[in-house]
Design a protein around this motif. Structure first.
Motif, PDB file in Angstrom:
ATOM      1  N   ASN A 109       0.818  -1.277   0.006  1.00 39.41           N
ATOM      2  CA  ASN A 109       0.111   0.050  -0.085  1.00 39.41           C
ATOM      3  C   ASN A 109       0.807   1.211   0.205  1.00 39.41           C
ATOM      4  O   ASN A 109       0.458   2.205  -0.611  1.00 39.41           O
ATOM      5  CB  ASN A 109      -1.013  -0.147   1.299  1.00 39.41           C
ATOM      6  N   ALA A 110       1.983   1.282   0.544  1.00 46.07           N
ATOM      7  CA  ALA A 110       2.652   2.494   0.595  1.00 46.07           C
ATOM      8  C   ALA A 110       3.547   2.630  -0.612  1.00 46.07           C
ATOM      9  O   ALA A 110       4.035   3.938  -0.919  1.00 46.07           O
ATOM     10  CB  ALA A 110       4.000   2.020   1.813  1.00 46.07           C
ATOM     11  N   MET A 111       3.811   1.412  -1.486  1.00 46.80           N
ATOM     12  CA  MET A 111       4.217   1.908  -3.026  1.00 46.80           C
ATOM     13  C   MET A 111       3.555   2.656  -3.802  1.00 46.80           C
ATOM     14  O   MET A 111       4.066   3.214  -4.632  1.00 46.80           O
ATOM     15  CB  MET A 111       4.314   0.605  -3.432  1.00 46.80           C
ATOM     16  N   LEU A 112       1.851   2.796  -3.593  1.00 45.86           N
ATOM     17  CA  LEU A 112       1.185   3.216  -4.429  1.00 45.86           C
ATOM     18  C   LEU A 112       1.447   4.858  -4.420  1.00 45.86           C
ATOM     19  O   LEU A 112       1.803   5.572  -5.300  1.00 45.86           O
ATOM     20  CB  LEU A 112      -0.302   3.086  -3.967  1.00 45.86           C
ATOM     21  N   PRO A 113       1.398   5.489  -3.014  1.00 52.30           N
ATOM     22  CA  PRO A 113       2.086   6.905  -3.263  1.00 52.30           C
ATOM     23  C   PRO A 113       3.408   7.236  -3.672  1.00 52.30           C
ATOM     24  O   PRO A 113       3.855   8.240  -4.535  1.00 52.30           O
ATOM     25  CB  PRO A 113       2.083   7.532  -1.707  1.00 52.30           C
ATOM     26  N   GLN A 114       4.189   6.151  -3.528  1.00 53.23           N
ATOM     27  CA  GLN A 114       5.749   6.328  -4.142  1.00 53.23           C
ATOM     28  C   GLN A 114       5.427   6.597  -5.771  1.00 53.23           C
ATOM     29  O   GLN A 114       6.482   7.262  -6.071  1.00 53.23           O
ATOM     30  CB  GLN A 114       6.493   5.245  -3.640  1.00 53.23           C
ATOM     31  N   ILE A 115       4.728   5.646  -6.337  1.00 55.02           N
ATOM     32  CA  ILE A 115       4.576   5.599  -7.799  1.00 55.02           C
ATOM     33  C   ILE A 115       4.245   6.836  -8.249  1.00 55.02           C
ATOM     34  O   ILE A 115       4.592   7.406  -9.381  1.00 55.02           O
ATOM     35  CB  ILE A 115       3.827   4.388  -8.394  1.00 55.02           C
TER      36      ILE A 115
END
Length: 331
Positions: free
Chosen positions: A245-251
C-alpha cells in the motif's frame, strides 16, 4: 481499460500542444538575435555585406516571416521530424545535434531515477522497522533531500575528482579515445559517467527513503493493520500489506518528481561539462541559438509526458481499486 488509456492520451495530447507552444514562444521573447550572433562570430565588418547576409540567413531560418507563419511552419516541420537548422553550428540540423546529446542524458537519468527509487524505497521500509536504523536514515535523508544537485556535484567533483583523482572531474570521455564498442572506450566512458550519476543518485535517494519510511509507519498504524494484528496475523504478512500500500504514493511521487529530477540532471551535466542536453542548452543560450533550445526543451517535454503516461498505466495495473472503479464496480 482502453477507454481510460484513450482519455489519458487525449489529456496528454492537449498538454503536449500547450507545452510545445510555450516552448516555441519563450526563446522568441529572449533578448538577442541568433542571426546577428552568428554573423558577429564570422567577424563581418562591412555594414552592407552584414545587412545582405542578415537578410539571407533570416530567410534561411524563417525568422523574417510573421510570428503566426513562424508558428505554423514550426508545427509543420515538427510533424515531419524537422527541427530546423542550428545558428550556432550552422548548417548542421538541430535534430542531429540533439541526437548526439540524448544518449548521454538518458544514460545518466534512467539509472539514477530507477536505482534511487528502488534503493530509497527499500531503505525507507527497513528504517520503519528498526528504531536504530530510523534514527540514522531520517536525519541523513532530510539532509540529502535538501541538498541541491549542483552543490553536491561540485563537492564530488572537487573531492573525488580534483583532490582524490579517483574519477575524471569533467567531460563524457577522454578525447584521446575514438568512440567505439571497445572495452577501453566503454571503461573510460563509465569512469566519466560515475560522478554525475552518483550526485543525482544520492540526492534523490534521501527523498524516496523518507517518503517510504513515513508511508510504512502510517500503514502500520492504519485500522486494517490493527485488525489483522488482533486476528493474530503474522507480523510479516502485515508488513507485506503495508509495503504494497505504501508503494502506491511512491509511484505517484515518481511522476511528480520527474521534472525536478530532469532539471537536476541538466545542472549536473553543466557542472561536470558532461556532453548531454544540459551542456547543449547552456551553449545554445550563450550563442543565442533558440533553434537548439526549442529542440532540447521539446525532448524534455516529450520525455516527461511519456514517462508520466507510463506511470499512470502502471498505477492502474498495480492498484486493483483503480481497475474496479474503471469497470464501474465501485460507486
Amino acid at each position: 481499460m482502453w477507454r481510460y488509456i484513450g482519455r489519458k492520451l487525449g489529456i496528454y495530447t492537449i498538454t503536449f500542444v500547450i507545452a510545445v507552444t510555450i516552448n516555441w514562444m519563450i526563446p522568441r521573447f529572449m533578448p538577442g538575435d541568433p542571426v546577428r550572433s552568428m554573423l558577429n562570430r564570422a567577424s563581418v565588418s562591412d555594414p552592407e555585406a552584414l545587412e545582405r547576409m542578415s537578410d539571407y540567413y533570416e530567410g534561411v531560418f524563417g525568422v523574417d516571416a510573421p510570428l503566426h507563419e513562424q508558428y505554423l511552419n514550426f508545427w509543420a516541420g515538427l510533424l515531419r521530424g524537422d527541427l530546423g537548422i542550428s545558428a550556432w553550428l550552422y548548417p548542421e540540423p538541430v535534430a542531429d545535434i540533439i541526437l548526439r546529446a540524448v544518449p548521454f542524458t538518458l544514460g545518466l537519468l534512467l539509472p539514477a531515477i530507477i536505482l534511487s527509487w528502488i534503493v530509497g524505497n527499500y531503505v525507507g521500509a527497513f528504517a520503519a522497522r528498526s528504531k536504530v536504523l530510523d534514527n540514522t536514515v531520517l536525519p541523513v535523508g532530510y539532509i540529502l533531500t535538501a541538498t541541491p544537485y549542483m552543490w553536491l556535484a561540485l563537492l564530488l567533483a572537487w573531492a573525488l575528482g580534483v583532490v582524490g583523482g579517483f574519477f575524471p572531474a569533467a567531460g563524457g570521455y577522454s578525447f584521446a579515445l575514438t568512440p567505439s564498442f571497445t572495452w577501453p572506450f566503454i571503461s573510460n566512458l563509465l569512469t566519466h559517467w560515475f560522478l554525475p550519476f552518483l550526485s543525482m543518485f544520492i540526492v534523490a535517494l534521501g527523498g524516496w527513503a523518507i517518503g517510504m519510511r513515513n508511508m510504512i509507519i502510517y500503514e502500520l498504524e492504519a485500522d486494517y493493520s490493527n485488525y489483522l494484528q488482533a486476528l493474530g496475523a503474522p507480523r510479516r504478512l502485515i508488513r507485506r500489506y503495508a509495503f504494497r500500500n505504501a508503494m502506491l504514493p511512491q509511484i505517484t511521487g515518481l511522476a511528480v518528481q520527474l521534472g525536478t529530477i530532469i532539471s537536476g540532471a541538466l545542472l549536473t551535466e553543466i557542472v561536470f561539462n558532461y556532453p548531454g542536453l544540459g551542456m547543449l542548452i547552456l551553449n545554445a543560450l550563450n550563442n543565442r541559438d533558440y533553434f537548439i533550445l526549442q529542440g532540447a526543451f521539446l525532448f524534455v517535454v516529450i520525455g516527461v509526458l511519456i514517462a508520466n503516461f507510463i506511470i499512470d498505466i502502471i498505477y492502474v495495473l498495480v492498484d486493483p481499486r483503480t481497475r474496479v472503479q474503471m469497470t464501474g464496480g465501485a460507486s
